[in-house]
Design a protein around this motif. Sequence first.
Motif, short mmCIF file in Angstrom:
data_model
loop_
_atom_site.label_atom_id
_atom_site.label_comp_id
_atom_site.label_asym_id
_atom_site.label_seq_id
_atom_site.Cartn_x
_atom_site.Cartn_y
_atom_site.Cartn_z
N ARG A 99 23.92 20.36 -2.97
CA ARG A 99 22.62 21.00 -3.17
C ARG A 99 22.51 22.12 -2.13
O ARG A 99 22.46 21.87 -0.92
CB ARG A 99 21.49 20.00 -2.99
CG ARG A 99 20.10 20.63 -3.13
CD ARG A 99 19.01 19.58 -3.16
NE ARG A 99 19.07 18.69 -2.01
CZ ARG A 99 18.24 17.67 -1.82
NH1 ARG A 99 17.31 17.40 -2.72
NH2 ARG A 99 18.35 16.91 -0.75
N LEU A 100 22.48 23.35 -2.60
CA LEU A 100 22.45 24.51 -1.72
C LEU A 100 21.03 25.02 -1.58
O LEU A 100 20.35 25.30 -2.58
CB LEU A 100 23.35 25.61 -2.29
CG LEU A 100 23.43 26.91 -1.48
CD1 LEU A 100 24.00 26.65 -0.10
CD2 LEU A 100 24.27 27.94 -2.23
N LEU A 101 20.57 25.12 -0.33
CA LEU A 101 19.23 25.61 -0.04
C LEU A 101 19.34 26.94 0.70
O LEU A 101 20.03 27.03 1.73
CB LEU A 101 18.45 24.60 0.81
CG LEU A 101 18.38 23.17 0.28
CD1 LEU A 101 17.69 22.27 1.30
CD2 LEU A 101 17.64 23.13 -1.05
N THR A 102 18.66 27.97 0.22
CA THR A 102 18.70 29.28 0.87
C THR A 102 17.28 29.78 1.10
O THR A 102 16.34 29.34 0.44
CB THR A 102 19.48 30.30 0.03
OG1 THR A 102 18.89 30.40 -1.27
CG2 THR A 102 20.94 29.89 -0.11
N SER A 103 17.16 30.73 2.02
CA SER A 103 15.85 31.25 2.41
C SER A 103 15.94 32.77 2.54
O SER A 103 16.62 33.28 3.45
CB SER A 103 15.40 30.64 3.75
OG SER A 103 15.39 29.23 3.67
N PRO A 104 15.27 33.52 1.66
CA PRO A 104 15.36 34.99 1.69
C PRO A 104 14.96 35.60 3.02
O PRO A 104 15.60 36.55 3.50
CB PRO A 104 14.39 35.42 0.57
CG PRO A 104 14.35 34.25 -0.36
CD PRO A 104 14.47 33.04 0.52
N ARG A 105 13.91 35.09 3.66
CA ARG A 105 13.47 35.67 4.92
C ARG A 105 14.49 35.44 6.03
O ARG A 105 14.75 36.30 6.86
CB ARG A 105 12.11 35.11 5.33
CG ARG A 105 11.46 35.90 6.46
CD ARG A 105 10.10 35.40 6.79
NE ARG A 105 9.52 36.10 7.92
CZ ARG A 105 8.46 35.68 8.60
NH1 ARG A 105 7.86 34.55 8.24
NH2 ARG A 105 8.00 36.37 9.62
N LEU A 106 15.10 34.26 6.03
CA LEU A 106 16.15 33.98 7.00
C LEU A 106 17.38 34.84 6.74
O LEU A 106 18.03 35.30 7.68
CB LEU A 106 16.53 32.50 6.96
CG LEU A 106 15.54 31.54 7.62
CD1 LEU A 106 15.90 30.10 7.29
CD2 LEU A 106 15.53 31.75 9.13
N ALA A 107 17.68 35.08 5.48
CA ALA A 107 18.82 35.94 5.15
C ALA A 107 18.61 37.34 5.72
O ALA A 107 19.57 37.99 6.17
CB ALA A 107 19.00 36.01 3.63
N GLN A 108 17.38 37.77 5.75
CA GLN A 108 17.07 39.10 6.29
C GLN A 108 17.34 39.17 7.79
O GLN A 108 17.97 40.11 8.28
CB GLN A 108 15.61 39.45 6.00
CG GLN A 108 15.21 40.84 6.47
CD GLN A 108 13.75 41.14 6.15
OE1 GLN A 108 13.04 40.32 5.57
NE2 GLN A 108 13.32 42.33 6.53
N ILE A 109 16.88 38.17 8.56
CA ILE A 109 17.09 38.23 10.01
C ILE A 109 18.53 37.91 10.38
O ILE A 109 19.04 38.39 11.39
CB ILE A 109 16.13 37.30 10.77
CG1 ILE A 109 16.46 35.83 10.52
CG2 ILE A 109 14.69 37.59 10.44
CD1 ILE A 109 15.77 34.90 11.49
N ASN A 110 19.23 37.12 9.54
CA ASN A 110 20.62 36.81 9.83
C ASN A 110 21.55 37.98 9.57
O ASN A 110 22.71 37.97 10.00
CB ASN A 110 21.08 35.60 9.01
CG ASN A 110 20.58 34.29 9.57
OD1 ASN A 110 20.54 34.11 10.78
ND2 ASN A 110 20.19 33.37 8.71
#
Length: 536
Positions: A99-110
Amino acid sequence: MPASRAYRSLRFVSEQLLIMHTTRVTGNVVFVLLITSLVEAYNILVLTPITSPSHTAVFKSLVTELVERGHFVTYWNGLQSDKLSTTDVNSTMNNPRLRLLTSPRLAQINSQHEIGYNDRDSPFRLLFRIPGTVSKYCKIVYEDPVFHQLMNSEEHYDLIIVDGFANDCTLYLAEVLDVPFIYLNCFPPSPWILYAIGSPLATEQFPNPSGIRDRMNFWQRAFNTVTSVFAVYFHRRVVLPLIEDVAIKTLGINNLTSIAEIENRYLSLLLINTHFSINYQLPTSPAVIEVGGMHLNRRHQRLSEDLLSFLDDSGDAGFIVVSFGSMLRGDDVPDHFCQIFLSTFARLSQRVIWKWEDKRKLEHQQQPIPSNVKTMPWLPQQELLAVYHSVPAIFLPISSDQPINAQKAEDDGYAIRINWDDLTEEDLYNAIQRILNISRYKEKVKEMSALMRDQVVNPMDQAIYWIEYVVRHQGAPHLRGASRDLLLPQRALVDVFLFLLVISLFMAYVTFRVCHFCIRTLFRKRVVTDVRKKVN
């Protein structure tokens, strides 16, 4: 067994049962498989909300291996989902056990960790930026829907695996879910992580990121010791309390357990992506396991046709890979350094593949982009180079562990280190020619590659074994060293040495007083004797 885990295990069993029926295996064998599946299929939570592409490469390989071995993995990664889909893991990413969980806002800062080339000026600049950076990261993590989804989950997990870089704020999940956790560090461990796991800092031989090398003179050992101890207390007394304040304000929960206490209660193991053949040796406790190179022997990503064509056209001259890591953007290079690189590459007969995010900056330089240079926003480095694959290197380190890794590589004879402030076109060109034409660099890197490959157990198998070991033994509390309950001065025996010093000083003082008394007594007796003689 909790219902959620039983459901996952039985779902796995049903898949295996179908395989058994198609191969016409007897019912007894199926029953054995049912029992084995129920015992060995663990439910694992992997947390890397704060990450980078290079760290993700390590974790992605581990997650893929765990899933392929029948475990159920919930993987919270802070990168965009398309960054996770590569040839070797496409099938895994579509596996029902993941189960893959992703976060758009975190992707931006990463995508931008605000580490620049000016950070080369001081090893302490990043350290003092940590509180503000971690505070910002944690606020975003605590506001993310995925964090609340996990906090409110009633699912049972057997283990949590956490990226040891800047993910301290996720440790509240270990307490809420009441489950042990493992740190996986993608580079040599920081002093505060060694302190948390109860392993010696070994400052007499193991340089922290501000250090130089393992063989140090007195002043270097003193500097390494002072800075390591300072880093531990800075992290414990400044960074962790700041995270707790952010948690209280963002989550609205008072009386939170301190992160230091959560680490002490739930931290079971530290896996480090290092190996003694290419990293400085670190004497450790049994709870610290080296798994260096565990991501290097998996199926490789197929190179694009465009890149393959570019490389094939290099002919006998070969090609050179230029990259400054995944956390540093190439287009952040100051203009005068860009000119040096472009002018140097234009003089080469080799093709150059250059990790560079924004090509427009290069196009505005006085020196045009040479025809033998291809820029790419991300490079599949494992497919192109590595010590594991016997490729010598030139290092221009910036910060973190890069300076000591570069120093170690140069000391071992398979690399050349150049300081940015000393960089000139001639120095860079001459260094490239030395690497290409002096055979000892290639011979030495082959020796290092052989040392790294010569391991009793495959690094990935080692990592999986210890992960399963911690689960099998309910957090493996027997791995906890007694030193974890001691303060840093106690671990370093400072209190013992101070006690011995006080005792020694006291004994010296007593000896002095006794000798002084004896001398005075003898002197008085002699004076009395002399006086009596004169009287008589």
